[in-house]
Design an enzyme around this catalytic site. Structure first.
Site, PDB file in Angstrom:
ATOM      1  N   GLY A   9     -53.787  22.752  66.952  1.00  0.00           N
ATOM      2  CA  GLY A   9     -52.347  22.776  67.175  1.00  0.00           C
ATOM      3  C   GLY A   9     -51.653  23.421  65.984  1.00  0.00           C
ATOM      4  N   GLY A  10     -50.381  23.701  66.158  1.00  0.00           N
ATOM      5  CA  GLY A  10     -49.563  24.140  65.036  1.00  0.00           C
ATOM      6  C   GLY A  10     -49.742  25.583  64.612  1.00  0.00           C
TER       7      GLY A  10
ATOM      8  N   MET B   2     -53.452  31.415  77.017  1.00  0.00           N
ATOM      9  CA  MET B   2     -53.358  30.953  75.628  1.00  0.00           C
ATOM     10  C   MET B   2     -52.531  31.942  74.811  1.00  0.00           C
ATOM     11  SD  MET B   2     -54.959  28.116  75.604  1.00  0.00           S
ATOM     12  CE  MET B   2     -54.641  27.844  73.860  1.00  0.00           C
TER      13      MET B   2
ATOM     14  N   GLY C  88     -58.191  25.777  69.729  1.00  0.00           N
ATOM     15  CA  GLY C  88     -58.934  25.012  68.741  1.00  0.00           C
ATOM     16  C   GLY C  88     -58.055  24.091  67.899  1.00  0.00           C
TER      17      GLY C  88
ATOM     18  N   HIS D 105     -50.548  17.264  78.898  1.00  0.00           N
ATOM     19  CA  HIS D 105     -51.611  18.230  78.585  1.00  0.00           C
ATOM     20  C   HIS D 105     -52.632  17.574  77.657  1.00  0.00           C
ATOM     21  CE1 HIS D 105     -53.113  22.375  78.276  1.00  0.00           C
ATOM     22  NE2 HIS D 105     -53.318  22.132  76.977  1.00  0.00           N
TER      23      HIS D 105
ATOM     24  N   MET E 154     -61.984  19.402  73.461  1.00  0.00           N
ATOM     25  CA  MET E 154     -62.695  20.401  72.645  1.00  0.00           C
ATOM     26  C   MET E 154     -64.102  19.892  72.346  1.00  0.00           C
ATOM     27  SD  MET E 154     -59.722  21.538  70.011  1.00  0.00           S
ATOM     28  CE  MET E 154     -58.018  21.762  70.534  1.00  0.00           C
TER      29      MET E 154
ATOM     30  N   ASP F 153     -49.617  28.262  76.410  1.00  0.00           N
ATOM     31  CA  ASP F 153     -50.115  27.200  75.529  1.00  0.00           C
ATOM     32  C   ASP F 153     -50.390  27.786  74.145  1.00  0.00           C
ATOM     33  OD1 ASP F 153     -51.363  25.008  74.411  1.00  0.00           O
ATOM     34  OD2 ASP F 153     -53.126  25.066  75.717  1.00  0.00           O
ATOM     35  N   GLY F 154     -49.658  27.280  73.173  1.00  0.00           N
ATOM     36  CA  GLY F 154     -49.882  27.691  71.784  1.00  0.00           C
ATOM     37  C   GLY F 154     -48.618  28.244  71.157  1.00  0.00           C
ATOM     38  N   GLY F 155     -48.071  27.517  70.191  1.00  0.00           N
ATOM     39  CA  GLY F 155     -46.885  27.988  69.479  1.00  0.00           C
ATOM     40  C   GLY F 155     -45.638  28.018  70.335  1.00  0.00           C
TER      41      GLY F 155
ATOM     42  N   GLY G  53     -47.210  21.078  71.693  1.00  0.00           N
ATOM     43  CA  GLY G  53     -47.750  19.968  70.926  1.00  0.00           C
ATOM     44  C   GLY G  53     -46.867  19.676  69.727  1.00  0.00           C
ATOM     45  N   SER G  54     -47.000  20.514  68.702  1.00  0.00           N
ATOM     46  CA  SER G  54     -46.260  20.239  67.466  1.00  0.00           C
ATOM     47  C   SER G  54     -44.751  20.344  67.657  1.00  0.00           C
ATOM     48  CB  SER G  54     -46.738  21.155  66.336  1.00  0.00           C
ATOM     49  OG  SER G  54     -46.828  22.477  66.778  1.00  0.00           O
TER      50      SER G  54
ATOM     51  N   HIS H  52     -57.281  20.482  79.744  1.00  0.00           N
ATOM     52  CA  HIS H  52     -57.647  21.825  79.282  1.00  0.00           C
ATOM     53  C   HIS H  52     -59.021  21.711  78.633  1.00  0.00           C
ATOM     54  CE1 HIS H  52     -56.580  25.289  76.244  1.00  0.00           C
ATOM     55  NE2 HIS H  52     -57.586  25.596  77.042  1.00  0.00           N
TER      56      HIS H  52
ATOM     57  N   MET I 147     -61.818  23.026  76.754  1.00  0.00           N
ATOM     58  CA  MET I 147     -62.320  24.051  75.830  1.00  0.00           C
ATOM     59  C   MET I 147     -63.766  23.709  75.548  1.00  0.00           C
ATOM     60  SD  MET I 147     -58.862  24.206  73.563  1.00  0.00           S
ATOM     61  CE  MET I 147     -58.250  22.696  74.295  1.00  0.00           C
TER      62      MET I 147
ATOM     63  N   ASP J 171     -56.081  18.142  75.635  1.00  0.00           N
ATOM     64  CA  ASP J 171     -56.954  19.176  75.081  1.00  0.00           C
ATOM     65  C   ASP J 171     -58.337  18.604  74.781  1.00  0.00           C
ATOM     66  OD1 ASP J 171     -55.385  21.616  74.883  1.00  0.00           O
ATOM     67  OD2 ASP J 171     -54.099  20.460  73.536  1.00  0.00           O
TER      68      ASP J 171
ATOM     69  N   SER K 103     -48.402  18.262  74.762  1.00  0.00           N
ATOM     70  CA  SER K 103     -49.835  18.234  74.451  1.00  0.00           C
ATOM     71  C   SER K 103     -50.109  17.090  73.491  1.00  0.00           C
ATOM     72  CB  SER K 103     -50.252  19.553  73.793  1.00  0.00           C
ATOM     73  OG  SER K 103     -51.546  19.394  73.234  1.00  0.00           O
TER      74      SER K 103
HETATM   75  C1  DX5 Z   1     -54.783  24.590  71.186  1.00  0.00           C
HETATM   76  C2  DX5 Z   1     -54.446  23.714  72.350  1.00  0.00           C
HETATM   77  C3  DX5 Z   1     -53.002  23.512  72.552  1.00  0.00           C
HETATM   78  C4  DX5 Z   1     -52.304  22.842  71.403  1.00  0.00           C
HETATM   79  C5  DX5 Z   1     -50.983  23.509  71.261  1.00  0.00           C
HETATM   80  O1  DX5 Z   1     -56.116  24.914  71.255  1.00  0.00           O
HETATM   81  O2  DX5 Z   1     -54.970  24.253  73.545  1.00  0.00           O
HETATM   82  O3  DX5 Z   1     -52.743  22.798  73.752  1.00  0.00           O
HETATM   83  O4  DX5 Z   1     -52.099  21.462  71.556  1.00  0.00           O
HETATM   84  O5  DX5 Z   1     -50.383  23.060  70.118  1.00  0.00           O
HETATM   85  P1  DX5 Z   1     -49.035  23.697  69.565  1.00  0.00           P
HETATM   86  O6  DX5 Z   1     -48.016  23.509  70.636  1.00  0.00           O
HETATM   87  O7  DX5 Z   1     -48.781  22.905  68.341  1.00  0.00           O
HETATM   88  O8  DX5 Z   1     -49.314  25.151  69.293  1.00  0.00           O
HETATM   89 ZN    ZN Z   2     -54.296  23.274  75.483  1.00  0.00          ZN
END
Ligand code: DX5
Ligand code: ZN
Length: 230
Positions: free
Chosen positions: A142-143, A135, A140, A32, A36, A173-175, A195-196, A65, A67, A34, A8
């Site tokens: 990352g991290g 999700m 909203g 990916h 927003m 997606d997420g963590g 992402g992170s 993605h 949002m 994102d 991401s």
């Molecule tokens: C959050 C995004 C994710 C985000 C994930 O709203 O949809 O795609 O980049 O980031 P990590 O992998 O750091 O949780």
């Molecule tokens: Zn995403």
């Protein structure tokens, strides 16, 4: 089912995007992106112009993605910018019409689901989509920390998709990292957004490979993701 890794770019350096995506290219099945809008989520990121720039720098599958509260007004622009597939959130409603629109635009069809949205809210659409984006944090930022309470929903979705013979694959997606990816894989996910856990590491390419391995994908590196458009 083959394991796909989707770095991401939210956690990349936005001023060095071309460099950062090139660095992880050998482990990128999908990239990916994102998007927003400041309404659906309390954050603003990027839109079609950045997707168009990415498209000029990579042949990677662009997994957008969205949002957004009004993705229908922008799907064509994302398609024209080079998006391979778009995921819209089920929470905004109008899902059948949005799927119709993505089909007409020949975009791969993704449906994204927040952690607290129940299975029954998206079950009716499982036969119409290519990607179910579950999700594992509230969207909203990352991290954030992985929400294990989503795992039963991953399992129910995988079971239903299997039982009905649907084509949809499950993306989480997420963590997602080397600890959480295998738990999601066991529950039935096969596409892993991170992402992170990738761009936040000193060696992002090795980090992406480690997530692939942890999810059961072996050492083979990226393989092109099927797409209606590619
Ligand atoms: C959050 C995004 C994710 C985000 C994930 O709203 O949809 O795609 O980049 O980031 P990590 O992998 O750091 O949780
Ligand atoms: Zn995403």
């Amino acid at each position: 089912m083959s394991v796909c890794v989707a770095p991401s770019i939210l956690s990349a350096d936005f001023a060095e995007l071309a460099r950062d995506i090139a660095c992880v290219a050998p482990e990128t099945d999908l990239l990916h992106v994102d998007v927003m809008d400041g309404h659906f989520v309390p954050n603003l990121t990027i839109g079609p112009p950045v997707v168009a720039s990415l498209h000029n720098h990579t042949r990677a599958y662009l997994d957008c993605h969205l949002m957004m509260t009004n993705p229908g007004e922008y799907l064509e622009r994302f398609r024209d910018a080079g998006a391979s597939g778009c995921s819209v959130h089920v929470e905004i409603g109008g899902t059948d019409e949005l799927i119709d629109q993505m089909e007409e635009l020949q975009l791969d069809v993704g449906l994204a689901v927040n952690p607290d949205t129940p299975f029954d809210a998206f079950r009716p659409y499982l036969g119409r989509i290519d990607l179910l984006l579950l999700m594992t944090v509230f969207p909203g930022f990352g991290g954030q920390a992985f929400m294990a309470e989503v795992l039963p929903k991953v399992e129910s979705s995988a079971e239903e998709i299997r039982a009905q013979g649907f084509r949809a694959r499950i993306e989480v997606d997420g963590g997602i990292d080397v600890q959480t990816a295998p738990r999601c894989a066991d529950a039935g996910a096969s596409v892993f957004v991170a992402g992170s856990a990738i761009f936040g590491q000193s060696d992002p390419l090795a980090a992406a490979a480690a997530i692939r391995r942890a999810a059961g994908g072996g050492d083979g590196g990226a393989r092109p993701w099927h797409s209606r458009r590619l």
